[in-house]
Design an enzyme around this catalytic site. Sequence first.
Site, PDB file in Angstrom:
ATOM      1  CB  THR A  33      -5.404  28.510  14.110  1.00  0.00           C
ATOM      2  OG1 THR A  33      -6.456  27.562  13.900  1.00  0.00           O
ATOM      3  CG2 THR A  33      -5.789  29.436  15.244  1.00  0.00           C
ATOM      4  CB  SER A  65     -27.457  15.100  -7.509  1.00  0.00           C
ATOM      5  OG  SER A  65     -27.848  15.891  -6.404  1.00  0.00           O
ATOM      6  N   GLY A 118     -24.591  26.053   2.543  1.00  0.00           N
ATOM      7  CA  GLY A 118     -24.350  27.454   2.851  1.00  0.00           C
ATOM      8  C   GLY A 118     -24.281  27.792   4.321  1.00  0.00           C
ATOM      9  CG  LEU A 121     -22.951  22.902   9.031  1.00  0.00           C
ATOM     10  CD1 LEU A 121     -24.309  22.271   9.302  1.00  0.00           C
ATOM     11  CD2 LEU A 121     -22.155  22.971  10.314  1.00  0.00           C
ATOM     12  CB  SER A 122     -17.468  21.127   5.321  1.00  0.00           C
ATOM     13  OG  SER A 122     -16.748  22.229   5.792  1.00  0.00           O
ATOM     14  CB  SER A 123     -22.528  20.262   1.905  1.00  0.00           C
ATOM     15  OG  SER A 123     -22.314  21.441   1.145  1.00  0.00           O
ATOM     16  CG  ASP A 169     -13.758  22.263   5.700  1.00  0.00           C
ATOM     17  OD1 ASP A 169     -13.560  22.577   6.886  1.00  0.00           O
ATOM     18  OD2 ASP A 169     -14.103  23.078   4.827  1.00  0.00           O
ATOM     19  CE1 TYR A 219     -12.824  35.097   5.610  1.00  0.00           C
ATOM     20  CE2 TYR A 219     -13.376  35.302   3.288  1.00  0.00           C
ATOM     21  CZ  TYR A 219     -13.765  35.142   4.599  1.00  0.00           C
ATOM     22  OH  TYR A 219     -15.097  35.041   4.909  1.00  0.00           O
TER      23      TYR A 219
END
Length: 377
Positions: A33, A65, A118, A121-123, A169, A219
């Site tokens: 949307t 990291s 992956g 969940l928008s890491s 996100d 898409y």
Amino acid sequence: MKNKLSEEFKNRFDAEPLFYASAGRINLIGEHTDYNGGFVFPGAIDKVIMAAIAPNDTDKVRMYSIDIDDYAEFGLNEADAPEASWARYIFGVCREILKRGGVVKGFNAVFAGNVPLGAGLSSSAALESCFAFALNDLFNDNQIDKFELAKIGQSTEHNYCGVNCGIMDQFASVMGQKGKLMRLDCRSMEFEYFPFNPEGYELVLIDSRVKHELADSPYNKRRQSCERVAKRLGIETLRDATMEMLDSIRTDITAEDYFRAKFVIEEKSRVLAVCDALNAGDYETVGKKMYETHHGLSYDYEVSCEELDFLNDIAKECGVSGSRIMGGGFGGCTINLVKKDLRDSFIKTAKAKFNEKYGHEPSVYPVVISDGAHKEE
């Protein structure tokens, strides 16, 4: 996680850090949307990226990291962009703050997270939001407002990571509040909080661990369908369309374009119905609308796949209140609204049946709606 970060930071930089975190996100309803000027309905979750940070009185950023055991060091000028893709997210945040007239100085940081990679969940948004919030606090006295921090994360994706993403996100990751979902108007950027306190229910993500490789660009093709219908109707986006308007031109457009537009128009109505249901504490209606969205995504928008439809069918068989694809489709997760007394049997059944049919178990992530970007005290 905080203790692990503190220990690593002290070992590497011999200093005391401050701690910041930002969340991954779910989207309860409102799929495909955003580019049609409609509504999305995200919330931050209890899976985060957390960072230990302290200024270092230089013009260099020094990063480690923990999760991928990699170190990067870079300056703050455009020419200083690091090679490592994970470091470019943080470099991009620094640059986008500077472009807006904000302040960023050299700092040391160690970060880690428990946002599953992956799983949709928008890491990456959580990483951007964590550092945008932290640098705003450390160097700008929190003078950059939260919505601008979300835009900084989005611009980082566009300009430094090659991803032409929407705002949802980063918006959810920065703006999230415990026990609340947010309805974001993707046209006006206005938003409103809605209560999400589903007593007796839980949100469970079932990750198929499947992502189908597609020969074309599905898409873009769907977006083009929507744009063609909007143009034929003489409106800017399908946000302003009704089913009556669509039916009036049905013979003038292809069947494919008709069904793509049908999904978007009906999804707008479902999002608004879910808002009313949440205000009334009616979670069974919320679940019903989730099933309707899955059906539309599968049959009208055609972005589901066999594995996700199978998980959706299992949810129905197990008496789950609501279930649908979450995200763009063709793999990834279903999001499920499950009564607590059914949760364990549903997960057990989903794992067993999926493994029997596809040869591997899906991953399971229970999630709780939580706070977005914040400083850890």
